[in-house]
Enzyme design. Structure first.
Site, PDB file in Angstrom:
ATOM      1  N   LYS A   1       0.874  -1.190   0.000  1.00 40.11           N
ATOM      2  CA  LYS A   1       0.000   0.000   0.000  1.00 40.11           C
ATOM      3  C   LYS A   1       0.902   1.227   0.000  1.00 40.11           C
ATOM      4  CE  LYS A   1      -1.878   3.008   2.024  1.00 40.11           C
ATOM      5  NZ  LYS A   1      -1.673   4.434   1.630  1.00 40.11           N
TER       6      LYS A   1
ATOM      7  N   GLY B   1       6.450   5.149   8.408  1.00 38.09           N
ATOM      8  CA  GLY B   1       5.682   6.394   8.400  1.00 38.09           C
ATOM      9  C   GLY B   1       5.814   7.094   9.737  1.00 38.09           C
ATOM     10  N   SER B   2       4.803   7.849  10.056  1.00 39.42           N
ATOM     11  CA  SER B   2       4.886   8.680  11.264  1.00 39.42           C
ATOM     12  C   SER B   2       4.652   7.853  12.532  1.00 39.42           C
ATOM     13  CB  SER B   2       3.842   9.792  11.178  1.00 39.42           C
ATOM     14  OG  SER B   2       2.560   9.221  11.066  1.00 39.42           O
ATOM     15  N   THR B   3       5.184   8.354  13.628  1.00 45.93           N
ATOM     16  CA  THR B   3       4.971   7.691  14.916  1.00 45.93           C
ATOM     17  C   THR B   3       3.486   7.711  15.278  1.00 45.93           C
ATOM     18  OG1 THR B   3       7.214   8.123  15.679  1.00 45.93           O
ATOM     19  CG2 THR B   3       5.557   7.811  17.387  1.00 45.93           C
TER      20      THR B   3
ATOM     21  N   GLY C   1       1.882   4.999  13.414  1.00 41.41           N
ATOM     22  CA  GLY C   1       2.415   3.749  13.968  1.00 41.41           C
ATOM     23  C   GLY C   1       1.648   3.331  15.216  1.00 41.41           C
TER      24      GLY C   1
ATOM     25  N   GLU D   1       8.788   1.336  11.284  1.00 39.72           N
ATOM     26  CA  GLU D   1       9.889   2.301  11.096  1.00 39.72           C
ATOM     27  C   GLU D   1       9.270   3.679  11.199  1.00 39.72           C
ATOM     28  OE1 GLU D   1      12.885   1.498  10.924  1.00 39.72           O
ATOM     29  OE2 GLU D   1      12.743  -0.628  10.421  1.00 39.72           O
TER      30      GLU D   1
ATOM     31  N   CYS E   1      13.191  10.334   7.662  1.00 39.06           N
ATOM     32  CA  CYS E   1      12.897  10.028   9.071  1.00 39.06           C
ATOM     33  C   CYS E   1      14.136  10.158   9.940  1.00 39.06           C
ATOM     34  CB  CYS E   1      12.277   8.640   9.192  1.00 39.06           C
ATOM     35  SG  CYS E   1      13.204   7.369   8.342  1.00 39.06           S
TER      36      CYS E   1
ATOM     37  N   GLU F   1       9.317  16.226  15.405  1.00 40.24           N
ATOM     38  CA  GLU F   1       9.808  15.909  14.060  1.00 40.24           C
ATOM     39  C   GLU F   1       9.103  16.847  13.078  1.00 40.24           C
ATOM     40  OE1 GLU F   1       8.652  12.155  12.135  1.00 40.24           O
ATOM     41  OE2 GLU F   1      10.719  12.049  11.430  1.00 40.24           O
TER      42      GLU F   1
HETATM   43  P1  ADP Z   1       3.853  10.733   6.664  1.00 38.71           P
HETATM   44  O1  ADP Z   1       3.817  11.586   7.886  1.00 38.71           O
HETATM   45  O2  ADP Z   1       5.195  10.351   6.181  1.00 38.71           O
HETATM   46  O3  ADP Z   1       2.864  11.127   5.615  1.00 38.71           O
HETATM   47  P2  ADP Z   1       2.040   8.716   7.440  1.00 38.71           P
HETATM   48  O4  ADP Z   1       2.315   7.898   8.642  1.00 38.71           O
HETATM   49  O5  ADP Z   1       0.901   9.665   7.459  1.00 38.71           O
HETATM   50  O6  ADP Z   1       3.410   9.369   7.157  1.00 38.71           O
HETATM   51  O7  ADP Z   1       1.866   7.797   6.162  1.00 38.71           O
HETATM   52  C1  ADP Z   1       2.681   6.696   5.867  1.00 38.71           C
HETATM   53  C2  ADP Z   1       1.825   5.624   5.229  1.00 38.71           C
HETATM   54  O8  ADP Z   1       0.808   5.228   6.151  1.00 38.71           O
HETATM   55  C3  ADP Z   1       1.082   6.051   3.963  1.00 38.71           C
HETATM   56  O9  ADP Z   1       1.025   4.948   3.064  1.00 38.71           O
HETATM   57  C4  ADP Z   1      -0.300   6.379   4.474  1.00 38.71           C
HETATM   58  O10 ADP Z   1      -1.308   6.257   3.491  1.00 38.71           O
HETATM   59  C5  ADP Z   1      -0.452   5.317   5.542  1.00 38.71           C
HETATM   60  N1  ADP Z   1      -1.440   5.643   6.579  1.00 38.71           N
HETATM   61  C6  ADP Z   1      -1.830   6.870   7.016  1.00 38.71           C
HETATM   62  N2  ADP Z   1      -2.775   6.760   7.970  1.00 38.71           N
HETATM   63  C7  ADP Z   1      -2.998   5.435   8.151  1.00 38.71           C
HETATM   64  C8  ADP Z   1      -3.853   4.667   9.006  1.00 38.71           C
HETATM   65  N3  ADP Z   1      -4.682   5.245   9.874  1.00 38.71           N
HETATM   66  N4  ADP Z   1      -3.783   3.318   8.923  1.00 38.71           N
HETATM   67  C9  ADP Z   1      -2.929   2.718   8.080  1.00 38.71           C
HETATM   68  N5  ADP Z   1      -2.117   3.375   7.237  1.00 38.71           N
HETATM   69  C10 ADP Z   1      -2.142   4.715   7.265  1.00 38.71           C
END
Ligand code: ADP
Length: 494
Positions: free
Chosen positions: A192, A245-247, A250, A267, A301, A398
């Site tokens: 995804k 992605g973001s904490t 996560g 990560e 990151c 961050e």
């Molecule tokens: P960034 O801050 O780098 O945009 P995100 O954590 O928002 O990081 O996004 C990283 C990935 O996680 C993307 O593929 C995003 O579509 C996905 N994502 C965002 N929100 C959710 C969620 N609630 N559940 C699962 N995946 C998500």
């Protein structure tokens, strides 16, 4: 524009074609019929549309992935066949590297040279894991005694259906790391990609089919995080999530994964400290520290976003950093002179600019930058704050943009306290010519990656990941494939 014409032409041809998600070996629209506009962050123009997959599409992908896993069409293949197919996949990607790199640049904004490098690194990561198909070992154990004799051994088995959720800042490279290790382990995968930069994932899906990865084994679902991502996270038939992605997201995955106790690799974010000692080779350390935060416009990151400079060289270093920042060339990633591309979106740029405002109102000194570039695209100037304090948001949060805070430190005794006063623990850097000092700093800092006299270099052969709220688990190295394996112990009484 110095871009090779053929790569650009192929990329624009690809962008103009209708895009489907890869589910069960076929490219399909979202069941809802909805799409997401893909925007070139250097111009703000819509360059393509991808399906806005949601729960209904995720359900189809999981059914396909589960069926492929249960039938054993991939995990039961001879290891050398799996390796050959993965290798063929990388051959096809490499044969189209110019096109792939142009797609990545148009989609994400990064300079073309960085995109070319990302494609090469991604390919070599899949190849590294292809080689590991033949190196997945259990072990035997001598447990006989007390009148009982056993033949006992352990085996490694693929964890099952793995959801691979990737971010927009390094779309292709993260997709390769996760797909290579998951597929080499024998899992079925559902990738995804981030909604902002989904295009290289879809193009590599075409090469996956062509290479002979069986239907259902590798699927790509495009869609918004809160729809497609969340559906994967809570799906009862997904066994494992590998997320970058973001904490904040996560943490939502940890909660969503609890119901069926999914395995999680996370990560996450960072606020990585860098220490510049007065004995450092300044001609190397200053540009390296600057690019440690500004590379990829700070959207990394492990960006070295907190710089600590030893007292007696502080003023000089700040002024040289400012001169460096002023000279950095911003522009379209397609221009070969460009060092820094745009931020990924208007939303991200205003998020970063809010941090700039908070730094100013908290009383930090804006040394350089702190403004956007007028005109199309989401550019902002590399920004440096001095005279910051540990309580300021720009020092704690961050930012994920080209914003550096530069503070003073006294001696090596201060390093651990300063470095570790953060919920994150992803990276840290040290610049010094004193070997012993470098190793002491490396030992003191609670972070997954330490760079000495360099910053941000990573290699697939080593574990990458974070301490504390920077994540769970590691990618890269054997740890990377291990994260997609279950362990089984078998006891045979003789
Ligand atoms: P960034 O801050 O780098 O945009 P995100 O954590 O928002 O990081 O996004 C990283 C990935 O996680 C993307 O593929 C995003 O579509 C996905 N994502 C965002 N929100 C959710 C969620 N609630 N559940 C699962 N995946 C998500």
């Amino acid at each position: 524009m110095n871009a090779p014409v053929s790569g650009m032409t192929k990329a624009t041809t690809y962008l103009a074609l209708p895009k489907g998600m890869l589910i069960n070996g076929r490219f399909v629209d979202a069941r809802s019929g909805k799409t997401i506009d893909v925007v070139n962050p250097a111009t703000g123009a819509i360059i393509s549309k991808v399906p806005a997959g949601d729960k209904a599409d995720v359900d189809m992908a999981v059914i396909a992935a589960r069926a492929a896993f249960d039938k054993g069409v991939w995990r039961r293949k001879k290891y050398s066949e799996r390796a050959d197919i993965l290798w063929r996949w990388t051959d096809l990607i490499l044969a189209n590297i110019d096109e792939m790199a142009h797609i990545e640049t148009l989609d994400n904004g990064m300079p073309l040279a960085s995109a070319m490098n990302a494609i090469r690194v991604g390919v070599s990561t899949i190849r590294y894991y292809a080689g590991m198909c033949s190196k997945i070992y259990g072990h035997t154990s001598e447990i006989s005694g007390g009148g009982q004799e056993y033949h006992a051994y352990s085996v490694c088995e693929p964890v099952g259906v793995a959801a691979l959720i990737t971010p927009w800042n390094g779309p292709f490279a993260t997709a390769c790391t996760k797909s290579g290790s998951a597929l080499a382990a024998g899992c079925s995968a559902i990738l995804k990609p981030a909604e902002q930069s989904p295009l290289t994932a879809l193009r590599m899906a075409e090469f996956a089919l062509e290479a002979g990865i069986p239907e259902g084994v590798f699927n790509v679902v495009t869609g918004y995080g809160e729809a497609a991502g969340a559906a994967l996270a809570s799906h009862p038939d997904v066994d494992k999530i590998s997320f970058t992605g973001s904490t904040a997201v996560g943490k939502t995955l940890v909660r969503a994964a609890a119901d069926n106790m999914k395995r999680l690799s996370l990560e996450l974010g960072g606020k990585s400290p860098v220490f510049l000692f007065n004995d450092a080779d300044m001609s190397e350390a200053i540009p390296a520290a600057a690019m440690g935060i500004f590379r990829n416009s700070g959207q990394v990151c492990f960006a070295g976003s907190r710089l600590y400079v030893q007292n007696d060289v502080y003023d000089n270093v700040v002024s040289e950093l400012a001169q460096f920042a002023e000279k950095v060339r911003l522009g379209s990633g397609l221009d070969s002179q460009t060092q820094l591309g745009p931020l990924i979106s208007e939303q991200q740029r205003s998020r970063v600019m809010n941090y700039v405002d908070s730094g100013k109102s908290d009383g930090a000194t804006l040394v350089v930058g702190g403004s956007v570039i007028d005109g199309p695209g989401y550019f902002m100037k590399p920004t440096i704050f001095a005279k910051t304090g540990p309580a300021m948001k720009i020092v704690k949060d961050e930012i994920f943009g080209p914003v550096l805070v530069v503070e003073r430190f006294g001696s090596i005794e201060d390093v651990a306290g300063i470095a570790n006063a953060t919920p994150y623990g992803l990276g840290a850097g040290v610049y010094t010519t004193d070997v012993s000092k470098a190793h002491r700093v490396a030992k003191e800092i609670r972070a997954g990656n330490i760079w000495v006299n360099c910053y941000g270099f990573t290699d697939k052969t080593l574990p990458f990941g974070g301490y504390k709220q920077s994540g769970w688990g590691r990618e890269g190295g054997y740890e990377g494939i291990d994260a997609f394996l279950e362990k089984k112990a078998v006891y045979v009484r003789l």
